[in-house]
Write a protein that holds these residues in place. Structure first.
Motif, PDB file in Angstrom:
ATOM      1  N   LEU A 206     -37.385 -16.851  31.992  1.00 31.32           N
ATOM      2  CA  LEU A 206     -37.446 -15.471  32.488  1.00 31.32           C
ATOM      3  C   LEU A 206     -37.048 -14.482  31.399  1.00 31.32           C
ATOM      4  CD1 LEU A 206     -35.976 -15.703  36.113  1.00 31.32           C
ATOM      5  CD2 LEU A 206     -38.345 -15.275  35.444  1.00 31.32           C
ATOM      6  N   ASN A 207     -36.083 -14.827  30.584  1.00 30.93           N
ATOM      7  CA  ASN A 207     -35.665 -13.953  29.480  1.00 30.93           C
ATOM      8  C   ASN A 207     -36.819 -13.690  28.523  1.00 30.93           C
ATOM      9  OD1 ASN A 207     -33.136 -13.977  30.610  1.00 30.93           O
ATOM     10  ND2 ASN A 207     -32.261 -15.402  29.122  1.00 30.93           N
ATOM     11  N   VAL A 208     -37.545 -14.749  28.164  1.00 33.00           N
ATOM     12  CA  VAL A 208     -38.673 -14.607  27.236  1.00 33.00           C
ATOM     13  C   VAL A 208     -39.788 -13.768  27.852  1.00 33.00           C
ATOM     14  CG1 VAL A 208     -40.466 -15.843  25.967  1.00 33.00           C
ATOM     15  CG2 VAL A 208     -38.138 -16.759  26.041  1.00 33.00           C
ATOM     16  N   LEU A 209     -40.150 -14.079  29.094  1.00 31.68           N
ATOM     17  CA  LEU A 209     -41.218 -13.333  29.768  1.00 31.68           C
ATOM     18  C   LEU A 209     -40.817 -11.868  29.971  1.00 31.68           C
ATOM     19  CD1 LEU A 209     -42.336 -15.922  32.487  1.00 31.68           C
ATOM     20  CD2 LEU A 209     -43.485 -15.364  30.331  1.00 31.68           C
ATOM     21  N   GLY A 210     -39.565 -11.647  30.311  1.00 34.05           N
ATOM     22  CA  GLY A 210     -39.091 -10.276  30.490  1.00 34.05           C
ATOM     23  C   GLY A 210     -39.119  -9.481  29.197  1.00 34.05           C
ATOM     24  N   LEU A 211     -38.746 -10.117  28.083  1.00 34.77           N
ATOM     25  CA  LEU A 211     -38.778  -9.441  26.788  1.00 34.77           C
ATOM     26  C   LEU A 211     -40.203  -9.095  26.375  1.00 34.77           C
ATOM     27  CD1 LEU A 211     -36.080 -11.475  24.812  1.00 34.77           C
ATOM     28  CD2 LEU A 211     -35.933  -9.085  25.540  1.00 34.77           C
ATOM     29  N   ILE A 212     -41.144 -10.003  26.643  1.00 35.76           N
ATOM     30  CA  ILE A 212     -42.546  -9.725  26.316  1.00 35.76           C
ATOM     31  C   ILE A 212     -43.062  -8.556  27.148  1.00 35.76           C
ATOM     32  CG2 ILE A 212     -44.894 -10.647  26.412  1.00 35.76           C
ATOM     33  CD1 ILE A 212     -43.705 -13.415  25.824  1.00 35.76           C
ATOM     34  N   ALA A 213     -42.773  -8.573  28.445  1.00 34.02           N
ATOM     35  CA  ALA A 213     -43.228  -7.480  29.323  1.00 34.02           C
ATOM     36  C   ALA A 213     -42.597  -6.154  28.930  1.00 34.02           C
ATOM     37  CB  ALA A 213     -42.888  -7.822  30.779  1.00 34.02           C
ATOM     38  N   SER A 214     -41.306  -6.164  28.623  1.00 34.79           N
ATOM     39  CA  SER A 214     -40.622  -4.933  28.236  1.00 34.79           C
ATOM     40  C   SER A 214     -41.147  -4.396  26.912  1.00 34.79           C
ATOM     41  CB  SER A 214     -39.115  -5.175  28.145  1.00 34.79           C
ATOM     42  OG  SER A 214     -38.823  -6.122  27.130  1.00 34.79           O
ATOM     43  N   LEU A 215     -41.521  -5.302  25.985  1.00 35.07           N
ATOM     44  CA  LEU A 215     -42.090  -4.866  24.711  1.00 35.07           C
ATOM     45  C   LEU A 215     -43.441  -4.190  24.919  1.00 35.07           C
ATOM     46  CD1 LEU A 215     -41.998  -4.803  21.626  1.00 35.07           C
ATOM     47  CD2 LEU A 215     -43.054  -7.072  21.614  1.00 35.07           C
ATOM     48  N   ILE A 216     -44.271  -4.751  25.793  1.00 31.59           N
ATOM     49  CA  ILE A 216     -45.589  -4.160  26.067  1.00 31.59           C
ATOM     50  C   ILE A 216     -45.442  -2.777  26.696  1.00 31.59           C
ATOM     51  CG2 ILE A 216     -47.683  -4.405  27.452  1.00 31.59           C
ATOM     52  CD1 ILE A 216     -47.361  -7.461  27.127  1.00 31.59           C
ATOM     53  N   ILE A 217     -44.552  -2.671  27.686  1.00 29.99           N
ATOM     54  CA  ILE A 217     -44.363  -1.371  28.356  1.00 29.99           C
ATOM     55  C   ILE A 217     -43.746  -0.355  27.404  1.00 29.99           C
ATOM     56  CG2 ILE A 217     -43.190  -0.208  30.262  1.00 29.99           C
ATOM     57  CD1 ILE A 217     -43.368  -2.819  31.828  1.00 29.99           C
ATOM     58  N   SER A 218     -42.835  -0.790  26.563  1.00 29.70           N
ATOM     59  CA  SER A 218     -42.217   0.116  25.585  1.00 29.70           C
ATOM     60  C   SER A 218     -43.254   0.651  24.606  1.00 29.70           C
ATOM     61  CB  SER A 218     -41.099  -0.605  24.830  1.00 29.70           C
ATOM     62  OG  SER A 218     -40.084  -1.016  25.717  1.00 29.70           O
ATOM     63  N   LEU A 219     -44.164  -0.216  24.142  1.00 26.61           N
ATOM     64  CA  LEU A 219     -45.238   0.231  23.251  1.00 26.61           C
ATOM     65  C   LEU A 219     -46.151   1.230  23.954  1.00 26.61           C
ATOM     66  CD1 LEU A 219     -46.239  -3.075  21.405  1.00 26.61           C
ATOM     67  CD2 LEU A 219     -45.130  -1.055  20.420  1.00 26.61           C
ATOM     68  N   ALA A 220     -46.450   0.976  25.249  1.00 26.12           N
ATOM     69  CA  ALA A 220     -47.278   1.914  26.009  1.00 26.12           C
ATOM     70  C   ALA A 220     -46.592   3.280  26.119  1.00 26.12           C
ATOM     71  CB  ALA A 220     -47.557   1.344  27.393  1.00 26.12           C
ATOM     72  N   CYS A 221     -45.291   3.277  26.365  1.00 26.37           N
ATOM     73  CA  CYS A 221     -44.539   4.538  26.444  1.00 26.37           C
ATOM     74  C   CYS A 221     -44.524   5.252  25.095  1.00 26.37           C
ATOM     75  CB  CYS A 221     -43.110   4.257  26.912  1.00 26.37           C
ATOM     76  SG  CYS A 221     -42.989   3.659  28.602  1.00 26.37           S
ATOM     77  N   PHE A 222     -44.391   4.463  24.014  1.00 22.89           N
ATOM     78  CA  PHE A 222     -44.398   5.043  22.674  1.00 22.89           C
ATOM     79  C   PHE A 222     -45.723   5.737  22.392  1.00 22.89           C
ATOM     80  CE2 PHE A 222     -45.618   4.443  18.198  1.00 22.89           C
ATOM     81  CZ  PHE A 222     -44.636   5.194  17.574  1.00 22.89           C
ATOM     82  N   PHE A 223     -46.839   5.074  22.700  1.00 22.23           N
ATOM     83  CA  PHE A 223     -48.148   5.677  22.452  1.00 22.23           C
ATOM     84  C   PHE A 223     -48.415   6.837  23.412  1.00 22.23           C
ATOM     85  CE2 PHE A 223     -49.026   1.541  20.375  1.00 22.23           C
ATOM     86  CZ  PHE A 223     -49.400   2.031  19.133  1.00 22.23           C
ATOM     87  N   ASN A 224     -47.859   6.799  24.618  1.00 22.86           N
ATOM     88  CA  ASN A 224     -47.962   7.958  25.508  1.00 22.86           C
ATOM     89  C   ASN A 224     -47.322   9.185  24.881  1.00 22.86           C
ATOM     90  OD1 ASN A 224     -49.348   6.654  27.567  1.00 22.86           O
ATOM     91  ND2 ASN A 224     -47.490   6.070  28.661  1.00 22.86           N
ATOM     92  N   PHE A 225     -46.185   8.964  24.241  1.00 19.28           N
ATOM     93  CA  PHE A 225     -45.493  10.076  23.577  1.00 19.28           C
ATOM     94  C   PHE A 225     -46.315  10.604  22.400  1.00 19.28           C
ATOM     95  CE2 PHE A 225     -42.535  11.506  20.245  1.00 19.28           C
ATOM     96  CZ  PHE A 225     -41.940  12.565  20.901  1.00 19.28           C
ATOM     97  N   ILE A 226     -46.831   9.686  21.582  1.00 18.62           N
ATOM     98  CA  ILE A 226     -47.619  10.096  20.415  1.00 18.62           C
ATOM     99  C   ILE A 226     -48.902  10.818  20.836  1.00 18.62           C
ATOM    100  CG2 ILE A 226     -48.897   9.263  18.414  1.00 18.62           C
ATOM    101  CD1 ILE A 226     -45.889   9.131  18.074  1.00 18.62           C
ATOM    102  N   LEU A 227     -49.609  10.264  21.820  1.00 15.34           N
ATOM    103  CA  LEU A 227     -50.846  10.886  22.283  1.00 15.34           C
ATOM    104  C   LEU A 227     -50.579  12.223  22.978  1.00 15.34           C
ATOM    105  CD1 LEU A 227     -52.715   7.727  23.658  1.00 15.34           C
ATOM    106  CD2 LEU A 227     -53.152   8.951  21.516  1.00 15.34           C
ATOM    107  N   GLY A 228     -49.457  12.291  23.700  1.00 15.87           N
ATOM    108  CA  GLY A 228     -49.086  13.560  24.317  1.00 15.87           C
ATOM    109  C   GLY A 228     -48.782  14.623  23.286  1.00 15.87           C
ATOM    110  N   PHE A 229     -48.089  14.225  22.210  1.00 16.39           N
ATOM    111  CA  PHE A 229     -47.810  15.164  21.113  1.00 16.39           C
ATOM    112  C   PHE A 229     -49.115  15.611  20.457  1.00 16.39           C
ATOM    113  CE2 PHE A 229     -47.128  15.820  16.557  1.00 16.39           C
ATOM    114  CZ  PHE A 229     -46.205  16.853  16.588  1.00 16.39           C
ATOM    115  N   ASN A 230     -50.032  14.675  20.274  1.00 16.91           N
ATOM    116  CA  ASN A 230     -51.334  14.998  19.675  1.00 16.91           C
ATOM    117  C   ASN A 230     -52.107  15.997  20.536  1.00 16.91           C
ATOM    118  OD1 ASN A 230     -53.632  14.826  18.008  1.00 16.91           O
ATOM    119  ND2 ASN A 230     -54.494  13.226  19.296  1.00 16.91           N
ATOM    120  N   LYS A 231     -51.997  15.861  21.847  1.00 18.97           N
ATOM    121  CA  LYS A 231     -52.726  16.748  22.752  1.00 18.97           C
ATOM    122  C   LYS A 231     -52.082  18.125  22.851  1.00 18.97           C
ATOM    123  CE  LYS A 231     -54.490  16.945  27.495  1.00 18.97           C
ATOM    124  NZ  LYS A 231     -54.548  16.255  28.814  1.00 18.97           N
ATOM    125  N   GLU A 232     -50.770  18.173  22.823  1.00 19.44           N
ATOM    126  CA  GLU A 232     -50.069  19.438  23.037  1.00 19.44           C
ATOM    127  C   GLU A 232     -50.012  20.311  21.788  1.00 19.44           C
ATOM    128  OE1 GLU A 232     -48.968  20.745  25.841  1.00 19.44           O
ATOM    129  OE2 GLU A 232     -49.760  19.012  26.916  1.00 19.44           O
TER     130      GLU A 232
END
Length: 287
Positions: A206-232
């Protein structure tokens, strides 16, 4: 006879004025209890009324606010670009402030779970001790978690604002940077809370699977911030890639420097481990 009529008319005139003055005098009554009030007097009957109506209104406001915050977190998963744009354009900042508090608390809980799991694992691996021997100052870890998240949140906002000013985007304010970052990272509330529970359960798979899932969601949040900055921001096409690269580089550099400073001052002060083996070792010299 004419003179007598004139006298009668003159005498009757003041009586009419007096009648008019009496009509103008009105009595005041309380609209709630009906008590007669004197001039300038305020009825105190409202002070004895129960506050149930106010409590109901406040309860509704709290429930609606929680629903709005939850909907924002879910909508960032479903339609991130439009949700972030709506929050940035919104004039209210209450939702962003509430999300900031929730993110800070859940990150602090996440850090507490990491420290607890790491301390127990290190004690068991190094000294062969049971987890009940390890003592962790969880309140201190929680406070550190709040401070660390505050640093993590403020640095990308400042970096985005600096890049926006360099590229002459005066319309991109700190308020917009704040809303952009917090809304982009709203899904991390579920990540932090979920990972805290997983680390407390402490099952390796569960620790490994949770870390993988959290890494994917964190990257999505990071790109949301970058794309939002690009748009604004209205950056020229030829300079856009340099601006985004500069934002990322400045952000990473500021985080590295901040965590070096924080790590140098906090390492070794969060965990207090007392072991029976060390006590036995000291007893050898106290015969």
């Amino acid at each position: 006879m004419a003179e007598e009529k004139k006298d009668t008319t003159k005498k009757s005139t003041p009586k009419k004025k007096e009648a008019v003055e009496e009509i103008k005098v009105e009595k005041r009554f309380c609209t709630k209890c009906g008590k007669e009030l004197k001039e300038g007097e305020v009825c105190t009957c409202s002070a004895n009324e129960p506050a149930s109506s106010n409590a109901t209104v406040n309860g509704d406001v709290i429930v609606n606010t929680c629903k709005n915050v939850w909907n924002t977190i879910i909508n960032v998963f479903k339609r991130p670009a439009s949700t972030i744009a709506e929050e940035i354009e919104s004039k209210e900042t209450n939702k962003s402030i509430i999300l900031t508090v929730i993110l800070a608390i859940t990150f602090a809980l996440y850090l507490m779970a990491i420290v607890s799991m790491s301390a127990k694992s290190a004690a068991e691996a190094t000294w062969g001790l049971t987890s009940s021997v390890v003592k962790v100052n969880y309140f201190q870890v929680f406070i550190y978690g709040i401070l660390i998240y505050a640093i993590m949140a403020i640095l990308p906002m400042v970096a985005a604002l600096i890049v926006a000013k360099i590229t002459k985007n005066s319309s991109f304010t700190f308020k917009k940077a704040f809303k952009l970052y917090i809304t982009s990272n709203a899904p991390l509330t579920l990540v932090y809370l979920g990972m805290a529970i997983i680390f407390l359960i402490n099952v390796p798979l569960l620790n490994v699977l949770g870390l993988i899932a959290s890494l994917i969601i964190s990257l999505a949040c990071f790109f949301n911030f970058i794309l939002g900055f690009n748009k604004e921001t209205k950056i020229k096409d030829d300079s856009r890639s340099y601006a985004i690269t500069g934002l990322m580089a400045l952000w990473i550099a500021m985080i590295v420097v901040a965590f070096i400073i924080v790590g140098a001052t906090l390492i070794g002060s969060m965990i207090d481990t007392k072991t029976s083996s060390l006590d036995n070792y000291s007893d050898i010299f106290n015969w």
